[in-house]
Design an enzyme around this catalytic site. Structure first.
Site, PDB file in Angstrom:
ATOM      1  NE  ARG A  76      -0.137 -31.987  -1.397  1.00  0.00           N
ATOM      2  CZ  ARG A  76      -0.650 -31.466  -0.305  1.00  0.00           C
ATOM      3  NH1 ARG A  76      -1.905 -31.656   0.010  1.00  0.00           N
ATOM      4  NH2 ARG A  76       0.082 -30.746   0.504  1.00  0.00           N
TER       5      ARG A  76
ATOM      6  CG  ASN B  64       0.438 -35.184   0.080  1.00  0.00           C
ATOM      7  OD1 ASN B  64       0.970 -35.345  -1.007  1.00  0.00           O
ATOM      8  ND2 ASN B  64       0.821 -34.235   0.918  1.00  0.00           N
TER       9      ASN B  64
END
Length: 100
Positions: free
Chosen positions: A24, A42
């Site tokens: 990320r 996520n």
């Protein structure tokens, strides 16, 4: 002089070993470096989702980079689908969103 490039919005589902490897943060930095805006998060199935908006050539550059990801990632697939830019958080840049 060429006119301004129209913004496109795209949703990416990135699968493989992409959680717990700073994917990320890498995706956020990569997308910000390309001048995109959007959100990366996520997902409960172990994937990472990115919803991004910007010129098509920059969205395509992100898609290509996403196949490699950060050093510890093992990307299996990067699936792209259409998204609506209006669904993105307000403001410039890419943020890390709440897990989905």
């Amino acid at each position: 002089m060429r006119g301004a490039m129209a913004a496109q919005a795209a949703k990416f589902e990135i699968t493989g070993r992409v959680q717990g490897v700073f994917y990320r943060k890498w995706a956020q930095a990569t997308a910000n470096g390309l001048g995109l805006r959007g959100v990366v998060r996520n997902m409960s199935d172990g994937s990472v989702e990115a919803v991004l908006e910007g010129p098509e050539e920059r969205i395509a550059a992100f898609a290509e980079a996403a196949l490699a990801g950060p050093p510890d990632a093992e990307v299996k697939t990067v699936r792209r689908s259409a998204a609506r830019g209006g669904d993105l958080p307000a403001g410039a840049g890419v943020v890390i969103g709440e897990d989905g």
